[in-house]
Write a protein that holds these residues in place. Structure first.
Motif, mmCIF file in Angstrom:
data_model
loop_
_atom_site.group_PDB
_atom_site.id
_atom_site.type_symbol
_atom_site.label_atom_id
_atom_site.label_comp_id
_atom_site.label_asym_id
_atom_site.label_seq_id
_atom_site.Cartn_x
_atom_site.Cartn_y
_atom_site.Cartn_z
ATOM 1 N N ILE A 19 0.862 -1.312 0.000
ATOM 2 C CA ILE A 19 -0.058 -0.057 -0.069
ATOM 3 C C ILE A 19 1.049 1.401 0.168
ATOM 4 O O ILE A 19 2.068 1.240 0.439
ATOM 5 N N ARG A 20 0.188 2.446 -0.481
ATOM 6 C CA ARG A 20 0.850 3.605 -0.180
ATOM 7 C C ARG A 20 0.150 4.585 0.460
ATOM 8 O O ARG A 20 -1.012 4.635 0.294
ATOM 9 N N LEU A 21 0.582 5.199 1.788
ATOM 10 C CA LEU A 21 -0.143 6.287 2.422
ATOM 11 C C LEU A 21 0.586 7.617 1.840
ATOM 12 O O LEU A 21 1.713 7.871 1.820
ATOM 13 N N ASP A 22 -0.437 8.469 1.542
ATOM 14 C CA ASP A 22 -0.016 9.747 1.126
ATOM 15 C C ASP A 22 -0.663 11.058 2.024
ATOM 16 O O ASP A 22 -0.474 12.192 1.391
ATOM 17 N N SER A 23 -1.375 10.727 3.079
ATOM 18 C CA SER A 23 -1.875 11.773 3.869
ATOM 19 C C SER A 23 -2.008 11.198 5.172
ATOM 20 O O SER A 23 -1.802 10.147 5.485
ATOM 21 N N GLY A 24 -2.416 12.140 5.919
ATOM 22 C CA GLY A 24 -2.709 11.759 7.661
ATOM 23 C C GLY A 24 -1.304 11.744 8.364
ATOM 24 O O GLY A 24 -0.248 12.011 8.235
ATOM 25 N N ASP A 25 -1.540 11.033 9.469
ATOM 26 C CA ASP A 25 -0.408 10.691 10.434
ATOM 27 C C ASP A 25 0.080 9.437 9.855
ATOM 28 O O ASP A 25 -0.311 8.446 10.197
ATOM 29 N N LEU A 26 1.341 9.525 9.496
ATOM 30 C CA LEU A 26 1.785 8.368 8.724
ATOM 31 C C LEU A 26 2.419 7.490 9.788
ATOM 32 O O LEU A 26 2.189 6.154 9.649
ATOM 33 N N ALA A 27 2.697 7.848 10.867
ATOM 34 C CA ALA A 27 3.170 7.105 12.102
ATOM 35 C C ALA A 27 1.953 6.163 12.462
ATOM 36 O O ALA A 27 2.021 4.927 12.521
ATOM 37 N N TYR A 28 0.926 6.883 12.945
ATOM 38 C CA TYR A 28 -0.379 5.934 13.323
ATOM 39 C C TYR A 28 -1.017 5.122 12.297
ATOM 40 O O TYR A 28 -1.112 3.809 12.511
ATOM 41 N N LEU A 29 -1.174 5.861 11.158
ATOM 42 C CA LEU A 29 -1.796 5.229 9.900
ATOM 43 C C LEU A 29 -0.932 3.908 9.709
ATOM 44 O O LEU A 29 -1.457 2.710 9.368
ATOM 45 N N SER A 30 0.471 3.905 9.550
ATOM 46 C CA SER A 30 1.224 3.054 8.902
ATOM 47 C C SER A 30 1.129 1.691 10.013
ATOM 48 O O SER A 30 1.032 0.473 9.632
ATOM 49 N N LYS A 31 1.265 1.890 11.371
ATOM 50 C CA LYS A 31 1.035 0.939 12.245
ATOM 51 C C LYS A 31 -0.289 0.211 12.416
ATOM 52 O O LYS A 31 -0.191 -0.992 12.361
ATOM 53 N N LYS A 32 -1.187 1.137 12.244
ATOM 54 C CA LYS A 32 -2.402 0.309 12.176
ATOM 55 C C LYS A 32 -2.698 -0.408 10.863
ATOM 56 O O LYS A 32 -3.130 -1.660 10.863
ATOM 57 N N ALA A 33 -2.367 0.097 9.606
ATOM 58 C CA ALA A 33 -2.335 -0.602 8.619
ATOM 59 C C ALA A 33 -1.664 -1.961 8.685
ATOM 60 O O ALA A 33 -1.952 -3.032 8.123
ATOM 61 N N LYS A 34 -0.214 -1.920 9.177
ATOM 62 C CA LYS A 34 0.678 -2.907 9.255
ATOM 63 C C LYS A 34 -0.039 -4.037 10.003
ATOM 64 O O LYS A 34 -0.098 -5.055 9.704
ATOM 65 N N LYS A 35 -0.611 -3.716 11.141
ATOM 66 C CA LYS A 35 -1.321 -4.813 12.150
ATOM 67 C C LYS A 35 -2.582 -5.580 11.046
ATOM 68 O O LYS A 35 -2.613 -6.488 11.055
ATOM 69 N N MET A 36 -3.209 -4.617 10.112
ATOM 70 C CA MET A 36 -4.518 -5.150 9.486
ATOM 71 C C MET A 36 -3.927 -6.170 8.631
ATOM 72 O O MET A 36 -4.524 -7.260 8.220
ATOM 73 N N LEU A 37 -2.896 -5.626 7.905
ATOM 74 C CA LEU A 37 -2.057 -6.570 6.964
ATOM 75 C C LEU A 37 -1.619 -7.792 7.485
ATOM 76 O O LEU A 37 -1.537 -9.039 6.849
ATOM 77 N N ASP A 38 -0.825 -7.607 8.486
ATOM 78 C CA ASP A 38 -0.365 -8.892 9.325
ATOM 79 C C ASP A 38 -1.374 -9.806 9.588
ATOM 80 O O ASP A 38 -1.367 -11.115 9.481
ATOM 81 N N ASP A 39 -2.418 -9.356 9.927
ATOM 82 C CA ASP A 39 -3.632 -10.125 10.669
ATOM 83 C C ASP A 39 -4.373 -10.979 9.344
ATOM 84 O O ASP A 39 -4.956 -11.828 9.482
ATOM 85 N N ALA A 40 -4.312 -10.197 8.266
ATOM 86 C CA ALA A 40 -4.983 -10.822 7.110
ATOM 87 C C ALA A 40 -3.870 -11.742 6.427
ATOM 88 O O ALA A 40 -4.271 -12.317 5.238
ATOM 89 N N GLY A 41 -3.000 -11.872 6.919
ATOM 90 C CA GLY A 41 -1.797 -12.815 6.276
ATOM 91 C C GLY A 41 -0.924 -12.229 5.103
ATOM 92 O O GLY A 41 -0.449 -12.980 4.410
ATOM 93 N N PHE A 42 -0.690 -11.003 5.418
ATOM 94 C CA PHE A 42 0.017 -10.063 4.288
ATOM 95 C C PHE A 42 1.327 -9.454 5.082
ATOM 96 O O PHE A 42 1.626 -8.518 4.934
ATOM 97 N N PRO A 43 2.085 -10.251 5.941
ATOM 98 C CA PRO A 43 3.090 -9.625 6.793
ATOM 99 C C PRO A 43 4.261 -8.883 5.716
ATOM 100 O O PRO A 43 5.209 -8.116 6.137
ATOM 101 N N ASP A 44 4.224 -9.416 4.449
ATOM 102 C CA ASP A 44 5.503 -8.917 3.943
ATOM 103 C C ASP A 44 5.103 -7.809 2.764
ATOM 104 O O ASP A 44 5.645 -7.421 1.807
ATOM 105 N N ALA A 45 3.730 -7.395 3.007
ATOM 106 C CA ALA A 45 3.358 -6.073 2.213
ATOM 107 C C ALA A 45 3.905 -5.020 2.187
ATOM 108 O O ALA A 45 4.473 -4.738 3.554
ATOM 109 N N VAL A 46 4.637 -4.232 1.287
ATOM 110 C CA VAL A 46 5.196 -2.935 1.337
ATOM 111 C C VAL A 46 4.309 -1.993 1.783
ATOM 112 O O VAL A 46 3.301 -1.945 1.571
#
Lengths: 486, 486
Positions: free
Chosen positions: A261-288
């Motif tokens: 995924i690419r994040l282009d706005s908002g709080d990048l620290a918060y959003l990236s950590k939340k997104a990482k958890k969602m991706l991990d939980d869905a079985g995509f830990p190696d998503a960029v």
């Protein structure tokens, strides 16, 4: 650059001075000019020099076309004899330069021009323009790449660059300093560097909904599938839809080689950590997880400290304009004039009330001194051409201003390297510019010759640039010779 | 610019998106994109838009040459059907734009592109690059010219510009905003603007002494004799030698039409006052005292407050790079998609948690509202294309965020002007760019339509940019239609 005639890319005073030399002096008087800078940009501990390839193209191509001469005539400033001279103008001198991608420091000649005074004068402006620009951006990019700590940095700044050249040659300089790719397609074509990019908000908005836009993109570019997730709502819409598409790809047995995924706005620290958890939980830990949006080295540094789950950085405006420091103060100063009778260069100096602005006179070269033990730079020594050094002897270095500060290098503990190489001899180019990706590899090695203390982003340790004993004495004799009565 | 093929001067994602539209959508779907910016650069109260002539050249020249297609094929990203399409690509759409030199404000479309989605997408990057750069420098130059308060400002920044184009087109933009000349000879040739300049320190240093250098210069260029006085010592050597030369000219009956000195270092307030006294005492009260050396609008302002005796300003680095704010944040956003069935544009909006980043949807135009009494701008109104206004009726304006803030204009007290003009119709250019010096004259009049409170350098009064009632309602309906569950 070679498609355009840049011969008139000069300040008017270069031409008025040239005519002055032509009419009033020996126009073939040989002189030496040095291009150097006084302060590292942006508080950095070094600079990366860049732009030599474009300087070479510019020098090779120097010629006044008929319409250039007509234009100059129309200004009413120039005589026919001088215009006739211009009609046959070509560069006939010598140029020495430090290769692109080299780590450099203040006061070192990056380019040395030895040529008839009219020729040496003409090239000042364009030479500085090119070297100043590319060295600035290469230095900035080196800072950004350093902050990213091994993550890939992509140059995305074309739309905010200061014109087409700033985009093209800025991207070139950014690649030299270690970016892994640029969005700039023309730069990719011209210099054979990797081009990168996926899609914009307009792609998402042009479809009835985000999921359809993502699905369509994944179908088209399954092997480089980075989905922009912030068009509507990053965590409630973008990331869930991206995960849905990755799941569909998995079910359809489409290999997920490079995706994320690419994040282009908002709080990048918060959003990236939340997104990482969602991706991990869905079985995509190696998503960029790629981020963009007004990034620079400080923000990347801060996001890393905050534990942001970002592993790919797209850097635009702040890199391509070197936003915090958008100019590289390179200057071009007369250093010597050849005395025809003696065949020797008479050193010249520019005075200033500011000691740092006083120039170094004479025909100079630069010796870089490495530690044999560590391979790191100990100091640079600006010498006069022809001085002899022997690594089997000890070497005494001293600070050119605070001369009591001395360093003694024991024999065979150090290694000397001449930084400048011949580029033009008698107007003929004798240097072949390496490919940009080869310069990048060389630059990486160059950066390894710095202690980390000189690479850090804030308050770096300053590498010493000393003068040889001979040069120091020549300079001080010249300074002593000027007296103005009170 | 037209000597180069800039078709590939685009971000890779424009091309990957184009291929996506080509393969997955109706590639001829007509869309509207707006180029606008969100904040005036450098804390200014307005911007000067510039760069349209170069955008027009770029659009006219758009075409993929065989080697462009070969390069794109080599990336492995593009199919043969799409590459074949590119081979025949040309721009076929409509473009509307605000003429160069116009005073503009945030959120107003400076350029509106109505074209098949593939074409509109391709041109995004170069269009923004050009408009962002020139509008940035024009705005900066307007500030510097304002600070100079009627003294001439010369653009001297080529050597510090971010590459050749930044020098050339930056100088063009600076001329639009009121500089009286540039040192950049190529800009002078390309755009017919005055070129200026005298000599550098190297001229002085190339002679045995300063007096000889001055005398020689005065002999060569008696009618534009500005002598650089700071090579050795401004007050002890430079100014006395300059006065000696002016006296010699006077004695020789050479008319002293345009003559004086240039200060390029040291304390410009102190030195200029001392030099002025020396020149006055010697009988040269009308000598020009020109200053350069890292000037910008703040420093010029400060020097004027200190009573510096300077009446001509050479501004380099800080103007040509817009040093305190080196980027103009222009963006390019999808505003509408044509529904083929109804023949109507369906408005599109880009959401953001930041209200200022939410786009204005629909097919828009801008009405500038002037006071009939003063001729000054009252406000700008962004409307939907086709809305009717009658100056014989009253007009209610309201703030688009704080909607209770209202202004009521009585009938026949105001005058409306459409800011955007047609530039391309069906791919054909229908607009002729004025000469740069004509744009300068127009820009001067434009600046006169601002209250001085909006021109001042610090904390300027913000000119209101309102939305029409119709546009405001459309936007809010669209916003209300998006809901994401918690």
């Amino acid at each position: 650059m070679s498609q355009r005639n840049l011969t008139l890319l000069t300040d008017l005073y270069e031409l008025t001075m040239m005519q002055g030399y032509f009419k009033e002096k020996d126009a073939n008087e040989t002189v030496i000019f040095d291009a150097f800078y006084r302060t590292n940009p942006g508080g950095n501990g070094y600079a990366i020099c860049a732009g030599l390839e474009q300087v070479i193209e510019y020098i090779k191509d120097l010629h006044f076309e008929e319409d250039d001469v007509d234009y100059l005539r129309s200004t009413g400033l120039f005589g026919e004899d001088f215009l006739e001279y211009l009609r046959h103008f070509k560069f006939s001198g010598d140029i020495y330069a430090i290769p692109e991608g080299t780590v450099v420091f203040p006061r070192e000649p990056l380019v040395k021009v030895i040529a008839p005074i009219m020729e040496a004068q003409l090239v000042e402006t364009a030479l500085l323009n090119i070297i100043n620009h590319q060295s600035l951006i290469a230095t900035k990019a080196a800072r950004v790449v350093y902050a990213a700590g091994g993550d890939g940095v992509m140059e995305f700044g074309l739309r905010r660059a200061q014109g087409p050249d700033a985009g093209i040659y800025g991207a070139r300089a950014a690649m030299i300093a270690g970016c892994i790719g640029t969005s700039n397609v023309l730069c990719g074509k011209m210099f054979g560097v990797p081009v990168k990019g996926t899609h914009a908000h307009s792609w998402i908005m042009s479809f009835p909904d985000e999921l359809t836009a993502f699905r369509t993109y994944a179908r088209l570019y399954p092997s480089a599938c980075i989905l922009l997730v912030d068009t509507y709502d990053t965590l409630k819409s973008g990331v869930p839809n991206a995960i849905k598409v990755f799941q569909e790809m998995k079910e359809a047995k489409i290999p997920l080689t490079f995706y994320g995924i690419r994040l282009d706005s908002g709080d990048l620290a918060y959003l990236s950590k939340k997104a990482k958890k969602m991706l991990d939980d869905a079985g995509f830990p190696d998503a960029v997880i790629s981020a963009s949006n007004d990034l620079d080295e400080s923000l990347i540094n801060s996001l890393k400290i905050q534990g942001a789950a970002i592993n790919s950085w797209g850097v635009g405006t702040n890199l391509i304009t070197s936003k915090d420091c958008p100019s590289f103060g390179g200057v071009y100063k007369l250093a010597a004039i050849l005395d025809k009778k003696s065949g020797k260069f008479v050193p010249k100096i520019k005075l200033s009330e500011n000691a740092e602005k006083i120039t170094n006179p004479g025909n100079k070269c630069i010796k870089r001194i490495y530690s044999r033990e560590t391979g790191k730079i100990i100091a640079d020594l600006i010498c006069l051409e022809g001085e002899k050094y022997d690594e089997n002897n000890s070497l005494l270095l001293f600070d050119p201003i605070e001369t009591w500060k001395k360093t003694h290098l024991a024999p065979n503990t150090y290694h000397l390297r001449d930084l400048m190489v011949p580029v033009f001899k008698d107007g003929k180019c004798v240097y072949e510019s390496p490919a940009v990706m080869d310069i990048q590899a060389y630059c990486k090695k160059e950066l390894d010759t710095l202690w980390d203390e000189s690479r850090r982003l804030v308050n770096p340790h300053e590498v010493h640039v000393d003068l040889s004993n001979e040069l120091w004495h020549m300079k001080n004799q010249l300074l002593d010779s000027y007296h103005f009565s009170e």
